[in-house]
Design a protein around this motif. Structure first.
Motif, PDB file in Angstrom:
ATOM      1  N   HIS A   2      -8.800 -32.997   3.328  1.00  0.00           N
ATOM      2  CA  HIS A   2      -7.687 -32.241   3.900  1.00  0.00           C
ATOM      3  C   HIS A   2      -7.686 -32.478   5.405  1.00  0.00           C
ATOM      4  N   SER A   3      -6.540 -32.824   5.953  1.00  0.00           N
ATOM      5  CA  SER A   3      -6.414 -33.041   7.392  1.00  0.00           C
ATOM      6  C   SER A   3      -5.443 -32.035   7.984  1.00  0.00           C
ATOM      7  N   ARG A  45     -10.637 -32.853   9.889  1.00  0.00           N
ATOM      8  CA  ARG A  45     -10.740 -33.563   8.614  1.00  0.00           C
ATOM      9  C   ARG A  45     -11.866 -32.889   7.834  1.00  0.00           C
ATOM     10  N   ASP A  48     -11.659 -29.385   2.028  1.00  0.00           N
ATOM     11  CA  ASP A  48     -10.617 -28.633   1.334  1.00  0.00           C
ATOM     12  C   ASP A  48     -10.036 -27.555   2.255  1.00  0.00           C
ATOM     13  N   PHE A  49      -9.036 -26.857   1.747  1.00  0.00           N
ATOM     14  CA  PHE A  49      -8.353 -25.843   2.540  1.00  0.00           C
ATOM     15  C   PHE A  49      -9.290 -24.705   2.942  1.00  0.00           C
ATOM     16  N   ASN A  73      -0.809 -28.102   8.904  1.00  0.00           N
ATOM     17  CA  ASN A  73      -1.461 -28.714   7.748  1.00  0.00           C
ATOM     18  C   ASN A  73      -0.778 -30.024   7.391  1.00  0.00           C
TER      19      ASN A  73
END
Length: 91
Positions: A2-3, A45, A48-49, A73
């Motif tokens: 997730h970035s 980076r 996950d959220f 997001n």
């Protein structure tokens, strides 16, 4: 992976100090000081959220000298590079 892009406003005269402290956080890959409407942009980076939430609301919010943040997001990557391989967290 997730970035996210984090826009940061810092207290006057504290940009360098705050940027160095942000760059030292696990999950932050880059920090840029900017000449635009925000003082800094950080690239997160993470796996996950939930890890992003902990980074932003837990660790980033505790850094003295940050006035305000806005987290964007990332939904989809548009790149010629394989970013997942470049930033593999080994998890």
């Amino acid at each position: 992976m997730h970035s996210a892009i984090i826009l940061i406003h810092a207290e006057h005269g504290r940009i360098r100090d705050v940027a160095e402290r942000i760059a030292a956080l696990d999950g932050i890959s880059e920090v840029y000081s900017t000449g635009g409407r925000v003082d800094m942009v950080a690239i997160a980076r993470v796996r996950d959220f939930e890890q992003l939430a902990e980074l932003v609301t837990g660790r980033l919010s505790c850094i003295d000298g940050i006035r305000d943040t806005e987290t964007l997001n990332a939904l989809q990557v548009h790149s010629r590079h394989d970013l997942d391989t470049m930033f593999d967290l080994g998890l």
